[in-house]
Scaffold this motif. Structure first.
Motif, PDB file in Angstrom:
ATOM      1  N   ALA A  85     -13.739   6.631 -23.782  1.00  0.00           N
ATOM      2  CA  ALA A  85     -14.335   5.309 -24.052  1.00  0.00           C
ATOM      3  C   ALA A  85     -13.253   4.255 -24.321  1.00  0.00           C
ATOM      4  O   ALA A  85     -13.324   3.139 -23.797  1.00  0.00           O
ATOM      5  N   GLN A 113     -15.624  -0.583 -27.006  1.00  0.00           N
ATOM      6  CA  GLN A 113     -14.944  -1.601 -26.190  1.00  0.00           C
ATOM      7  C   GLN A 113     -15.277  -3.035 -26.594  1.00  0.00           C
ATOM      8  O   GLN A 113     -14.512  -3.950 -26.301  1.00  0.00           O
ATOM      9  N   THR A 114     -16.421  -3.247 -27.224  1.00  0.00           N
ATOM     10  CA  THR A 114     -16.769  -4.632 -27.576  1.00  0.00           C
ATOM     11  C   THR A 114     -16.640  -4.912 -29.068  1.00  0.00           C
ATOM     12  O   THR A 114     -16.545  -6.064 -29.467  1.00  0.00           O
ATOM     13  N   GLU A 115     -16.667  -3.854 -29.893  1.00  0.00           N
ATOM     14  CA  GLU A 115     -16.582  -4.105 -31.339  1.00  0.00           C
ATOM     15  C   GLU A 115     -15.284  -3.570 -31.961  1.00  0.00           C
ATOM     16  O   GLU A 115     -14.598  -4.297 -32.653  1.00  0.00           O
ATOM     17  N   TRP A 136     -10.794   0.961 -21.608  1.00  0.00           N
ATOM     18  CA  TRP A 136     -10.508  -0.418 -22.025  1.00  0.00           C
ATOM     19  C   TRP A 136      -9.001  -0.638 -22.129  1.00  0.00           C
ATOM     20  O   TRP A 136      -8.470  -1.628 -21.647  1.00  0.00           O
ATOM     21  N   ALA A 183     -19.402   3.777 -25.447  1.00  0.00           N
ATOM     22  CA  ALA A 183     -18.290   3.068 -24.794  1.00  0.00           C
ATOM     23  C   ALA A 183     -18.382   1.575 -25.089  1.00  0.00           C
ATOM     24  O   ALA A 183     -17.383   0.916 -25.393  1.00  0.00           O
ATOM     25  N   GLN A 184     -19.606   1.049 -25.022  1.00  0.00           N
ATOM     26  CA  GLN A 184     -19.784  -0.386 -25.283  1.00  0.00           C
ATOM     27  C   GLN A 184     -19.396  -0.739 -26.714  1.00  0.00           C
ATOM     28  O   GLN A 184     -18.748  -1.756 -26.967  1.00  0.00           O
ATOM     29  N   TYR A 185     -19.781   0.121 -27.652  1.00  0.00           N
ATOM     30  CA  TYR A 185     -19.442  -0.112 -29.061  1.00  0.00           C
ATOM     31  C   TYR A 185     -17.914  -0.120 -29.252  1.00  0.00           C
ATOM     32  O   TYR A 185     -17.346  -1.040 -29.853  1.00  0.00           O
ATOM     33  N   PRO A 209     -22.966   5.403 -22.455  1.00  0.00           N
ATOM     34  CA  PRO A 209     -22.552   4.009 -22.238  1.00  0.00           C
ATOM     35  C   PRO A 209     -22.608   3.194 -23.528  1.00  0.00           C
ATOM     36  O   PRO A 209     -21.809   2.282 -23.724  1.00  0.00           O
ATOM     37  N   GLU A 210     -23.559   3.545 -24.413  1.00  0.00           N
ATOM     38  CA  GLU A 210     -23.692   2.786 -25.673  1.00  0.00           C
ATOM     39  C   GLU A 210     -22.451   2.977 -26.546  1.00  0.00           C
ATOM     40  O   GLU A 210     -21.964   2.039 -27.171  1.00  0.00           O
TER      41      GLU A 210
END
Ligand SMILES: C[S@@+](CC[C@H](N)C(=O)[O-])C[C@H]1O[C@@H](n2cnc3c(N)ncnc32)[C@H](O)[C@@H]1O
Length: 200
Positions: free
Chosen positions: A45, A19-21, A49, A15-17, A12-13
């Motif tokens: 990932a 998708q958010t950065e 998005w 994917a978050q990176y 998840p980390e």
């Protein structure tokens, strides 16, 4: 991919990176259009998005197991998963409004094959379509991470001319903790041809 990737790229980390950065930065001033192609989606990932931002997303993945997992996850939706190598895309020219490749070029074993993938991305884009991409920068940590795996990092300094050589114009290359790039397929084919001539 080796076990390090199995852990990190499915997390998840990660994917978050992405998708958010990475993706918001790459798409801030970019119109992805309706039809997009993603090259090398891996565990998905970026796919997750991107699929909410275009009408139809196609993704070409060379690893059969990864492609099968994605195909099962997105069955019946707006994501088409194709198993194959992006150096010989099955799509006709001018098929997509945008193409994306994220953290995948360093998994392509030779410079010639990487260039072939960039050329294929250019071919399948419509005139005026845009390529967005990112990749990790070479480092000894990254090299160790790729133990027993392909490790062929992209030299950011050569990316501008490599993208121009395969016919892109309006190329932006950003280097911070990773390399990000944006490049446009010229609406006027003469522009791409002269850019390619100038960079040779
Ligand atoms: C490190 S993973 C990155 C996955 C995803 N893009 C991300 O950022 O999380 C690289 C992926 O590129 C795929 N790949 C490598 N060479 C490829 C090729 N020639 N054509 C299509 N996919 C390829 C690999 O199988 C792998 O799934």
């Amino acid at each position: 991919m080796n076990e390090n990737h199995a852990k990190v790229c499915t997390s998840p980390e990660w994917a978050q990176y992405i998708q958010t950065e990475v993706l918001p930065a790459l798409t801030r001033d970019v119109d992805l259009g309706d039809r997009m192609l993603e090259i090398g989606p891996g565990p998905g990932a970026a796919t997750e998005w991107l699929r909410t931002r275009v009408t139809a997303l196609s993704a070409v993945e060379v690893d059969q197991a990864a492609a099968a997992l994605l195909a099962a996850r997105y069955a019946g939706g707006n994501v088409e998963i194709v198993t194959g190598s992006a150096d010989a895309l099955m799509y006709p020219a001018n098929s997509f409004d945008s193409v994306g490749c994220f953290t995948m070029l360093h998994h392509v074993p030779t410079l010639a094959l990487q260039n072939r993938i960039l050329a294929e991305a250019q071919r399948v884009l419509r005139p005026g379509g845009v390529l967005i991409g990112s990749d990790s920068l070479a480092s000894s940590d990254l090299h160790h991470f790729h133990a027993d795996d392909t490790y062929n990092p992209v030299d950011p300094g050569s990316l501008l001319s490599r993208l121009q050589t395969v016919g892109f114009s309006q190329v932006t290359v950003i280097v911070d903790e990773i390399v990000k790039f944006i490049a446009v397929k010229p609406s006027d084919p003469e522009v791409g041809a002269s850019a390619a001539e100038e960079s040779t």
